[in-house]
Design a protein around this motif. Sequence first.
Motif, PDB file in Angstrom:
ATOM      1  N   LYS A  51       1.346  -1.186  -0.235  1.00 53.08           N
ATOM      2  CA  LYS A  51       0.447   0.339   0.088  1.00 53.08           C
ATOM      3  C   LYS A  51       1.068   1.046  -0.010  1.00 53.08           C
ATOM      4  CE  LYS A  51      -3.579  -0.456   3.287  1.00 53.08           C
ATOM      5  NZ  LYS A  51      -4.115  -0.826   4.053  1.00 53.08           N
ATOM      6  N   GLN A  52       2.307   1.317   1.399  1.00 54.71           N
ATOM      7  CA  GLN A  52       2.400   2.445   0.520  1.00 54.71           C
ATOM      8  C   GLN A  52       3.652   2.839  -0.332  1.00 54.71           C
ATOM      9  OE1 GLN A  52       5.523   1.814   3.851  1.00 54.71           O
ATOM     10  NE2 GLN A  52       4.876   2.689   5.862  1.00 54.71           N
ATOM     11  N   GLN A  53       3.856   1.419  -0.940  1.00 56.29           N
ATOM     12  CA  GLN A  53       4.232   1.610  -2.971  1.00 56.29           C
ATOM     13  C   GLN A  53       3.669   1.847  -4.000  1.00 56.29           C
ATOM     14  OE1 GLN A  53       6.916  -1.320  -5.427  1.00 56.29           O
ATOM     15  NE2 GLN A  53       7.506  -0.904  -3.459  1.00 56.29           N
ATOM     16  N   ALA A  54       2.658   1.531  -3.939  1.00 55.60           N
ATOM     17  CA  ALA A  54       1.037   2.003  -4.632  1.00 55.60           C
ATOM     18  C   ALA A  54       0.893   3.085  -4.191  1.00 55.60           C
ATOM     19  CB  ALA A  54       0.572   0.826  -4.762  1.00 55.60           C
ATOM     20  N   GLU A  55       0.182   3.626  -3.565  1.00 55.17           N
ATOM     21  CA  GLU A  55      -0.111   5.154  -3.203  1.00 55.17           C
ATOM     22  C   GLU A  55       0.514   5.882  -2.975  1.00 55.17           C
ATOM     23  OE1 GLU A  55      -2.966   5.039  -0.459  1.00 55.17           O
ATOM     24  OE2 GLU A  55      -4.473   3.388  -1.430  1.00 55.17           O
ATOM     25  N   ASN A  56       2.152   5.807  -2.981  1.00 53.57           N
ATOM     26  CA  ASN A  56       3.384   6.617  -2.437  1.00 53.57           C
ATOM     27  C   ASN A  56       2.828   7.246  -1.276  1.00 53.57           C
ATOM     28  OD1 ASN A  56       5.887   7.636  -3.292  1.00 53.57           O
ATOM     29  ND2 ASN A  56       5.040   9.229  -4.049  1.00 53.57           N
ATOM     30  N   ARG A  57       2.421   6.500  -0.327  1.00 56.66           N
ATOM     31  CA  ARG A  57       2.167   8.239   1.117  1.00 56.66           C
ATOM     32  C   ARG A  57       1.943   6.835   1.990  1.00 56.66           C
ATOM     33  NH1 ARG A  57      -2.575   8.236   2.624  1.00 56.66           N
ATOM     34  NH2 ARG A  57      -4.651   5.999   1.566  1.00 56.66           N
ATOM     35  N   THR A  58       2.034   6.938   3.404  1.00 57.40           N
ATOM     36  CA  THR A  58       1.995   5.983   4.668  1.00 57.40           C
ATOM     37  C   THR A  58       0.710   6.901   5.606  1.00 57.40           C
ATOM     38  OG1 THR A  58       2.579   4.851   6.162  1.00 57.40           O
ATOM     39  CG2 THR A  58       3.526   7.011   5.975  1.00 57.40           C
ATOM     40  N   TRP A  62      -1.423   3.191   8.683  1.00 54.47           N
ATOM     41  CA  TRP A  62      -0.306   1.735   8.447  1.00 54.47           C
ATOM     42  C   TRP A  62       1.577   1.592   9.306  1.00 54.47           C
ATOM     43  CZ3 TRP A  62      -0.348   3.645   3.292  1.00 54.47           C
ATOM     44  CH2 TRP A  62      -1.171   3.572   2.566  1.00 54.47           C
ATOM     45  N   GLU A  63       1.844   2.550   9.604  1.00 48.78           N
ATOM     46  CA  GLU A  63       3.125   2.392  10.470  1.00 48.78           C
ATOM     47  C   GLU A  63       2.825   1.240  11.626  1.00 48.78           C
ATOM     48  OE1 GLU A  63       6.154   3.396   9.245  1.00 48.78           O
ATOM     49  OE2 GLU A  63       5.589   4.306   7.665  1.00 48.78           O
ATOM     50  N   VAL A  64       1.967   1.093  12.283  1.00 48.34           N
ATOM     51  CA  VAL A  64       1.611   0.519  13.387  1.00 48.34           C
ATOM     52  C   VAL A  64       1.251  -1.101  12.785  1.00 48.34           C
ATOM     53  CG1 VAL A  64      -0.273   0.616  15.159  1.00 48.34           C
ATOM     54  CG2 VAL A  64       0.921   2.169  14.679  1.00 48.34           C
ATOM     55  N   TYR A  65       0.923  -1.019  11.429  1.00 50.49           N
ATOM     56  CA  TYR A  65       0.821  -2.552  11.001  1.00 50.49           C
ATOM     57  C   TYR A  65       2.202  -2.749  11.052  1.00 50.49           C
ATOM     58  CZ  TYR A  65      -4.363  -2.401  10.975  1.00 50.49           C
ATOM     59  OH  TYR A  65      -5.717  -2.689  11.404  1.00 50.49           O
ATOM     60  N   ILE A  66       2.739  -2.182  10.006  1.00 50.93           N
ATOM     61  CA  ILE A  66       4.136  -2.548   9.745  1.00 50.93           C
ATOM     62  C   ILE A  66       5.050  -2.868  11.172  1.00 50.93           C
ATOM     63  CG2 ILE A  66       6.692  -1.669   9.319  1.00 50.93           C
ATOM     64  CD1 ILE A  66       4.514   0.213   6.893  1.00 50.93           C
ATOM     65  N   ARG A  67       4.878  -2.348  11.803  1.00 49.51           N
ATOM     66  CA  ARG A  67       5.855  -2.617  13.286  1.00 49.51           C
ATOM     67  C   ARG A  67       5.342  -3.447  14.435  1.00 49.51           C
ATOM     68  NH1 ARG A  67       4.933   3.787  13.509  1.00 49.51           N
ATOM     69  NH2 ARG A  67       3.918   2.928  15.487  1.00 49.51           N
ATOM     70  N   ASN A  68       3.643  -3.802  13.946  1.00 49.99           N
ATOM     71  CA  ASN A  68       3.443  -5.342  15.151  1.00 49.99           C
ATOM     72  C   ASN A  68       3.344  -5.757  13.894  1.00 49.99           C
ATOM     73  OD1 ASN A  68       2.554  -3.126  17.149  1.00 49.99           O
ATOM     74  ND2 ASN A  68       0.601  -3.403  16.329  1.00 49.99           N
ATOM     75  N   SER A  69       3.719  -5.789  13.117  1.00 50.67           N
ATOM     76  CA  SER A  69       4.007  -7.561  12.534  1.00 50.67           C
ATOM     77  C   SER A  69       4.877  -7.390  12.830  1.00 50.67           C
ATOM     78  CB  SER A  69       3.572  -6.793  11.281  1.00 50.67           C
ATOM     79  OG  SER A  69       2.183  -6.781  10.943  1.00 50.67           O
ATOM     80  N   ILE A  70       6.281  -6.895  12.300  1.00 47.61           N
ATOM     81  CA  ILE A  70       7.731  -6.997  12.235  1.00 47.61           C
ATOM     82  C   ILE A  70       8.177  -7.654  13.446  1.00 47.61           C
ATOM     83  CG2 ILE A  70      10.409  -6.100  12.691  1.00 47.61           C
ATOM     84  CD1 ILE A  70       8.819  -4.566  10.838  1.00 47.61           C
TER      85      ILE A  70
END
Length: 147
Positions: A51-58, A62-70
């Motif tokens: 989503k970040q790459q396709a929409e060229n934004r964040t 999204w950042e929370v989902y990314i951190r939690n998944s990591i």
Amino acid sequence: MEELLTLKDLLLQGDIPSTLMIVEELEEMSSNDIIKTIRSYAVILLLHLIKQQAENRTTRSWEVYIRNSIREIQRENKRRQAGGYYLTREQLRETLEEAYLNAIDEASLEVEEGRYEVQELEKLVNGEETINRALDLILPAQSSYNN
């Protein structure tokens, strides 16, 4: 768990070869569960990176989902008592590659409110780059991540 009762009986009987077979089965079952959990979190991670790459934004969410998944992938992959990791770098990459297919499907429903079909979205994002980014985020900063 039936396997544990069988294992106990085999140990009491002194049947070491059969006992070892049961232990190997239990190890494989445990490993499959860990891979399945890691793959589930990998889908979430990759979905938001796509989503970040396709929409060229964040967004903050999204950042929370990314951190939690990591964090969850790292936690699941860490051997607590024996030390080290369950999945090697290459196995983790393979798991991310498998998860990518589900992530791109889900992303097609979410990117710009479902504007793109999967094939169109695949042209917008670089799958290899997304997987590499996910791998870089998951792996510890030390280059000694070998198993």
